[in-house]
Design a protein around this motif. Sequence first.
Motif, PDB file in Angstrom:
ATOM      1  N   ALA A   1      41.157  47.655  30.208  1.00 55.52           N
ATOM      2  CA  ALA A   1      41.461  46.815  31.374  1.00 55.52           C
ATOM      3  C   ALA A   1      42.606  47.425  32.167  1.00 55.52           C
ATOM      4  O   ALA A   1      42.576  47.473  33.401  1.00 55.52           O
ATOM      5  CB  ALA A   1      41.806  45.399  30.925  1.00 55.52           C
ATOM      6  N   GLY A   2      43.623  47.908  31.456  1.00 50.70           N
ATOM      7  CA  GLY A   2      44.746  48.563  32.119  1.00 50.70           C
ATOM      8  C   GLY A   2      44.330  49.843  32.826  1.00 50.70           C
ATOM      9  O   GLY A   2      44.820  50.162  33.920  1.00 50.70           O
TER      10      GLY A   2
ATOM     11  N   ILE B   1      48.480  45.708  31.201  1.00 51.64           N
ATOM     12  CA  ILE B   1      48.156  44.282  31.303  1.00 51.64           C
ATOM     13  C   ILE B   1      49.148  43.459  30.467  1.00 51.64           C
ATOM     14  O   ILE B   1      49.230  43.628  29.250  1.00 51.64           O
ATOM     15  CB  ILE B   1      46.726  44.005  30.785  1.00 51.64           C
ATOM     16  CG1 ILE B   1      45.711  44.881  31.530  1.00 51.64           C
ATOM     17  CG2 ILE B   1      46.385  42.532  30.929  1.00 51.64           C
ATOM     18  CD1 ILE B   1      45.675  44.681  33.013  1.00 51.64           C
TER      19      ILE B   1
ATOM     20  N   ILE C   1      40.751  45.128  41.626  1.00 54.14           N
ATOM     21  CA  ILE C   1      40.594  46.384  40.910  1.00 54.14           C
ATOM     22  C   ILE C   1      40.409  47.510  41.933  1.00 54.14           C
ATOM     23  O   ILE C   1      39.501  47.444  42.772  1.00 54.14           O
ATOM     24  CB  ILE C   1      39.369  46.338  39.966  1.00 54.14           C
ATOM     25  CG1 ILE C   1      39.481  45.167  38.998  1.00 54.14           C
ATOM     26  CG2 ILE C   1      39.223  47.661  39.220  1.00 54.14           C
ATOM     27  CD1 ILE C   1      40.695  45.193  38.106  1.00 54.14           C
TER      28      ILE C   1
ATOM     29  N   SER D   1      33.571  48.776  35.328  1.00 50.26           N
ATOM     30  CA  SER D   1      34.515  49.580  36.108  1.00 50.26           C
ATOM     31  C   SER D   1      34.360  49.345  37.608  1.00 50.26           C
ATOM     32  O   SER D   1      35.243  49.690  38.392  1.00 50.26           O
ATOM     33  CB  SER D   1      34.322  51.066  35.797  1.00 50.26           C
ATOM     34  OG  SER D   1      33.082  51.543  36.297  1.00 50.26           O
TER      35      SER D   1
ATOM     36  N   VAL E   1      47.372  37.481  36.940  1.00 57.76           N
ATOM     37  CA  VAL E   1      46.929  38.822  36.565  1.00 57.76           C
ATOM     38  C   VAL E   1      45.420  38.929  36.694  1.00 57.76           C
ATOM     39  O   VAL E   1      44.886  39.932  37.196  1.00 57.76           O
ATOM     40  CB  VAL E   1      47.367  39.161  35.117  1.00 57.76           C
ATOM     41  CG1 VAL E   1      46.643  40.401  34.605  1.00 57.76           C
ATOM     42  CG2 VAL E   1      48.865  39.368  35.060  1.00 57.76           C
TER      43      VAL E   1
ATOM     44  N   LEU F   1      44.062  39.727  40.253  1.00 58.22           N
ATOM     45  CA  LEU F   1      44.415  40.953  40.959  1.00 58.22           C
ATOM     46  C   LEU F   1      43.190  41.831  41.201  1.00 58.22           C
ATOM     47  O   LEU F   1      42.308  41.934  40.346  1.00 58.22           O
ATOM     48  CB  LEU F   1      45.463  41.727  40.148  1.00 58.22           C
ATOM     49  CG  LEU F   1      46.839  41.075  40.047  1.00 58.22           C
ATOM     50  CD1 LEU F   1      47.741  41.889  39.132  1.00 58.22           C
ATOM     51  CD2 LEU F   1      47.473  40.953  41.438  1.00 58.22           C
TER      52      LEU F   1
ATOM     53  N   THR G   1      37.718  42.149  40.225  1.00 57.25           N
ATOM     54  CA  THR G   1      38.952  41.598  39.667  1.00 57.25           C
ATOM     55  C   THR G   1      38.916  41.713  38.150  1.00 57.25           C
ATOM     56  O   THR G   1      37.856  41.932  37.546  1.00 57.25           O
ATOM     57  CB  THR G   1      39.138  40.115  40.026  1.00 57.25           C
ATOM     58  OG1 THR G   1      38.079  39.353  39.412  1.00 57.25           O
ATOM     59  CG2 THR G   1      39.133  39.894  41.525  1.00 57.25           C
ATOM     60  N   LEU G   2      40.078  41.531  37.525  1.00 60.38           N
ATOM     61  CA  LEU G   2      40.150  41.569  36.068  1.00 60.38           C
ATOM     62  C   LEU G   2      39.348  40.413  35.477  1.00 60.38           C
ATOM     63  O   LEU G   2      38.693  40.566  34.436  1.00 60.38           O
ATOM     64  CB  LEU G   2      41.612  41.482  35.613  1.00 60.38           C
ATOM     65  CG  LEU G   2      41.904  41.844  34.159  1.00 60.38           C
ATOM     66  CD1 LEU G   2      41.423  43.251  33.846  1.00 60.38           C
ATOM     67  CD2 LEU G   2      43.397  41.722  33.871  1.00 60.38           C
TER      68      LEU G   2
ATOM     69  N   CYS H   1      42.583  48.826  36.017  1.00 65.60           N
ATOM     70  CA  CYS H   1      43.495  48.204  36.986  1.00 65.60           C
ATOM     71  C   CYS H   1      44.565  49.177  37.491  1.00 65.60           C
ATOM     72  O   CYS H   1      45.060  49.041  38.608  1.00 65.60           O
ATOM     73  CB  CYS H   1      44.201  47.003  36.358  1.00 65.60           C
ATOM     74  SG  CYS H   1      43.123  45.619  36.001  1.00 65.60           S
TER      75      CYS H   1
END
Length: 342
Positions: free
Chosen positions: A169-170, A177, A223, A108, A218, A221, A112-113, A173
């Motif tokens: 992940a969503g 995703i 976080i 967390s 993606v 991007l 980045t992803l 972010c």
Amino acid sequence: MLNKNSENISEKSVSAIAVIDLARQLLALNIITRQDIELIAPPLRQYFTDKYWSEPASTLVQEQRSPEAYLLRLWLLAEEKTLQPGFGLTIGCRVNEQAKGILANWISQAETLAEIFNIFNRHIMLLNPSETWCLSKKKNSYVLSFKFLDSSYPVAAIERSMSALLAWAGYFCGFTIPVIRAGFAYARPQHHSDYDKVFGKEVRFSAGSNYLVLSREVMRLPIPHANPYLKQVIGERAKSILHQLSANKSLSEQINALLSFDLRRYSQQQYVCEQLHMSRSTLYRKLKAEQTSFSKLLDKVRKSMAQRGIENKLTVEQQCQQLCFYDSSSLYKAYRRWSISP
């Protein structure tokens, strides 16, 4: 019973929160009962109230371990009792903030992803050592491949793991995703339309493996709320727990698991060293202490896969591809060395 991380960590243990959360989700869906939980895992009863969740007895529940058998029994019982197709997807899409173990807390804080997935797939033992993820880069995308090393896990567990990865992940972010393509090793289920809602329109079944394809844009991007300091602090604590977990598992066993998961990648020693965080010289020295070598382990896994391939009537070309041999001549030499015939 649930064990603190400092006490007798078994190689067949999983994150206690993962077991508790699965039991809670199955209870909420009326798939199992509290009596079922008491039969499967009596120590879990302390974690459930009328709201299916109570405050943990220990403030370090994030670091506690539970026998993997509890988790597997819950999945198998749920599969046996449920009349709800796709319940694995239903559970996976639900993000429960109270179910953040040490791995979820660590990722967390990633920036980045791509970093989230990198930390996750390299340290999945913190969650469940039977789950194996592999992150690979393609020209314009990333591919996340997944499998359970223990084939006893049902399809619902695969559904849950892959959908949960996207859901979490969503959550980190702050947006859904997008998935370029998703593949599943099993045949198309009756509830296949539910997959479109989770993984998008490009979903393939009987694909030979379970995977997700995500765009590089993606993955790059940032976080929100990433904290480099917390990432370092939690990461150090997580690595300490990993060290304890690995202490009960030989290096040979760890390498065999990697080779069995992705022979094409891990037949190259550099990727094994990268995954295990050690140099070639250290790998050589430790394997020598176990009276084996990387080449011997690779050969043994190839032999086992070759025997299964022959039983499944694979062609020579298919065997070459599966065993990562460049030509049929190399394959036939291996057959002679193994004393098996196609």
